[in-house]
Structure formats: structure tokens, C-alpha cells
Design an enzyme around this catalytic site. Sequence first.
Site, short mmCIF file in Angstrom:
data_model
loop_
_atom_site.label_atom_id
_atom_site.label_comp_id
_atom_site.label_asym_id
_atom_site.label_seq_id
_atom_site.Cartn_x
_atom_site.Cartn_y
_atom_site.Cartn_z
N TYR A 47 -4.83 -18.19 1.43
CA TYR A 47 -5.57 -18.93 0.61
C TYR A 47 -7.26 -18.50 0.79
CZ TYR A 47 -3.07 -22.11 -2.09
OH TYR A 47 -2.10 -22.87 -3.19
N GLU A 49 -9.87 -19.57 -1.72
CA GLU A 49 -10.53 -20.03 -2.71
C GLU A 49 -12.21 -19.86 -2.56
OE1 GLU A 49 -8.30 -22.11 -1.32
OE2 GLU A 49 -7.57 -23.69 -2.45
N ASP A 192 -12.81 -8.33 -25.81
CA ASP A 192 -11.68 -8.13 -25.06
C ASP A 192 -10.93 -6.96 -25.26
OD1 ASP A 192 -9.04 -8.56 -24.21
OD2 ASP A 192 -8.50 -10.28 -25.19
N THR A 218 -7.15 -7.04 -19.41
CA THR A 218 -6.10 -7.10 -18.44
C THR A 218 -6.13 -5.62 -17.58
OG1 THR A 218 -4.71 -5.91 -19.89
CG2 THR A 218 -4.44 -8.48 -19.99
N LYS A 221 -2.47 -2.68 -18.60
CA LYS A 221 -2.09 -1.79 -19.63
C LYS A 221 -2.57 -0.57 -19.70
CE LYS A 221 -2.14 -5.70 -23.04
NZ LYS A 221 -2.89 -6.99 -22.41
N ARG A 227 -0.54 -6.27 -12.84
CA ARG A 227 -0.52 -7.42 -13.96
C ARG A 227 -1.66 -8.39 -13.50
NH1 ARG A 227 2.76 -8.38 -18.00
NH2 ARG A 227 3.62 -6.41 -17.64
N1 DSN Z 1 1.06 -9.16 -24.94
C1 DSN Z 1 0.41 -8.47 -25.07
C2 DSN Z 1 0.62 -7.24 -26.09
O1 DSN Z 1 1.55 -7.06 -26.11
O2 DSN Z 1 -0.45 -6.76 -26.64
C3 DSN Z 1 -1.05 -8.95 -25.15
O3 DSN Z 1 -1.25 -9.92 -24.35
#
Ligand code: DSN
Length: 424
Positions: A47, A49, A192, A218, A221, A227
Site C-alpha cells: 500500500y 497512498e 487525450d 493510456t 495502446k 494497462r
Molecule cells: N476502449 C478503447 C478503444 O478501443 O479505443 C478506448 O478506451
Amino acid sequence: MYKDTAVFNLIHKELERQRNGIELIASENFTSLEVMKAMGTVPTNKYAEGYPGKRYYGGCEVVDEIEQLAIDRLKKIFNCSWANVQPHSGASANAAVFLAVMKPGEKFLGLDLSMGGHLTHGSPANFSGKTYHALHYGVTKEGIVDYEQLEAKARAEKPKMIICGASAYSRDWDYKRIRAVADEIGAVVFADIAHPAGLIASGLLNDPFDHCHIVSSTTHKTLRGPRGGIIMLRHDFENPWGLKDPKGNLRTMSSLLDLAVFPGSQGGPLEHVIAAKAVAFGEILSDDFKSYGKQVITNAQAMAKAFVGRGYNLISNGTDNHLMLIDLRNKNITGKKAQETLDKAHITLNKNAVPFDDKSPFVTSGIRVGVPAVTTRGMKEVDMEIVVNLIDKVLMNAHDEKLIESVKEEVKGFMKQFPLYPEL
Ligand code: DSN
């Protein structure tokens, strides 16, 4: 001692599914084994925080070093002055940005979900649309962001924040133009970059950091990490909007964002995932990653050309990034049917609304196709031709179960050329 075979058998089954299929979901990728190894480690037990050097519990000296390394590497990738690596996902990162900038009921402007935007950019089904007053801009009939509409709505409605970024948009963004109108009305610009982040990190697309006040992404990707989510600032700035923390104190943007992640919207950070983010960021800083980014764009363009050559209708007629959006109406098949049929042949992608779609989001007229994952597996331009041929064969014979079964076997054989995690 309890030993789980059921779960591990299923994990192995998933590995085989990933090995034997062609993965074209634009938001997916394959991490390195190092990234995965880091995720399955002991910081999961801790933990922590707070932030490095300022934690609530004892024993955080090592996770402090892990988290600081992740922050330092991320800052180097995007030439930033501040970064937060704790968001559990892109949606959590965006929730923290809203919390730092907006009060419930205040207006913001984002790309409409049905035009390629994201749930967290104001969908009525999402916290962003439920808590705040969402306004939207769209794309032109050519499929390009309608900057004139964005500017007109910004001037008329004076939103507190303008969001740029998308989930199904194949073109680059004019961040400078968005910043110009935001400055006229005193709005915060929030980019974003979850989808194109890896390409931006490699300097292959416009740099949002020069013009956008806040940037989120994110990490799983095109950044090819575990993730998770991140938030970054190139310039931490005094707070010209007079934004206050929950106690009513004026603060810099970085400290408002830190507070919005923890304690604002999350508890203990996932330090094992942060360790994996640090490993991925180390990989991104290598020269190999830049060649990967270039190959992603080359592959996407080769794939777009192959689709156009077979009479497919690409929104905006092509791509600048890692994905393309295809309107299937001239091929007499819905997005839903296309996704389901391709799934049977182990070609995975998603149905997607196209701009001005006449079908419901559960059916859709289109599909979204992305190449980050197949590029990680080693595919080159020539392979894009082969993949498009296979997709075309399935879509044009969607009722021929026997043919689809034979394509599935063809796909399995083809993918043996691109081994996935041979060590496992
Ligand atoms: N689920 C993602 C996508 O496929 O673009 C976006 O968060």
C-alpha cells in the site's frame, strides 16, 4: 497448498487465442515479456497512498524509487515538467482531469462519441456526461474534425474546458488552432492522446504538448505498456483560471491534478503496474521503439491502400496514424455482422459507428481497423495486403461457414510466421 489450475488453464487458452489470431483492434497491443514480468511482482503487496517521498504508510522507500523512475522516464519521453503515473486506466486519468478543472454542471466541449470521440469526453452514459454539461463538436462530411464548428461552439457557449483526442479518428490534430480559440474564451485545453501516444512519443505526429495545457493517455495502446493511465504537463503553470483545491486554496495545475488522482478519485496506487509502466517507458526511450512507430504508420498506410484498392470506403479517405475507419454500407454488411463473422475466422476487430451513421451503436455501419498489435508481431507492408485479402474474403462470403472455417486455418498458419511469446 491451494493450487489453481482452472484460472491458469484459461490464461493459457487466452495465450493460444492471441497467438493464432490476427489482432486488429486499434487500441490493443502486445507488451514485451519484461513488461509482463514486472506486472507479476511483489509491489502488488504494497500500500502506498500518496506520492514518492510523501506517503501515508511506512515501508514505501523502494516503491518510491520505482514510481520516481517511471515518472522520470515518462517526463523524458514527452519532454514534460510533471507527470502522474498512478491512474489505473485512461478513464481514471480523465476523471482526475475533470475533478481538477471542472465543477459539477460546468460546460466542456469534446468530440462526439458517434463521430469518433470517447465515452469520457461527454457521453450521457459516462460520469463525464452525467456530472458535467457536455457539448460536442463533430467531423465534416469528409471525416475531418470540424474546426469551424468547434470554434463556433466554443465562442457561443464558452466552455471551461475543450477536449481534443479520439478513439476512432485516423487523422492528426490541429492543436494550435484549438488552443487559439481556447485562449479567446479562457478555456483549458485538454488532449487525450490515448490512441496515438506512441506515435507522438516517436515524433511522428503533431506534438500536443506545445499547445495543450493538460495531456492524458493510456499506457497499453501504441505506448505498448501495461494497462493503465497517465497525466502529463509540459509546463506546470500558475493557475490563470483561479482553480481551487477542495479546501478552497489556489494551487498550480500539477498539484491540483495530483490531488485529483489521490485522494480525489483513487486510493492506493498499483505499484506493480507502475513498475511495468517504468519498464515500458524504458523501452520507448530506445531507438527500436522509433522504428516500431514508423512501421506502424507505414503498415496503416499500406493497409488503407489495399482496402481502397478493393473498393472499401475509408472515412477521410485514408490515415495519418495507426488506424482506419471503414464505412461498409457499399459492401452490404453491417459492422456487427462483419465483427462477428471475422471473429469466427480469428480476425479480431471492432464494429464502429461511422460519422452520420444511420444504424444504432450496437449494429453500426462500420469497422475500426488498427495495426499496432500486428506490427508488434513483426508484420510489414506486404503482410497488410495478405490481411486485407483475408478480411475481404470473409466479408464477401459471410454466409459461407465452410469458407470461413478454411480462412481460420489459413490465419492460424499465417500467424506462425510471427511468433508470440515463444518463451511461454
Ligand atoms: N476502449 C478503447 C478503444 O478501443 O479505443 C478506448 O478506451
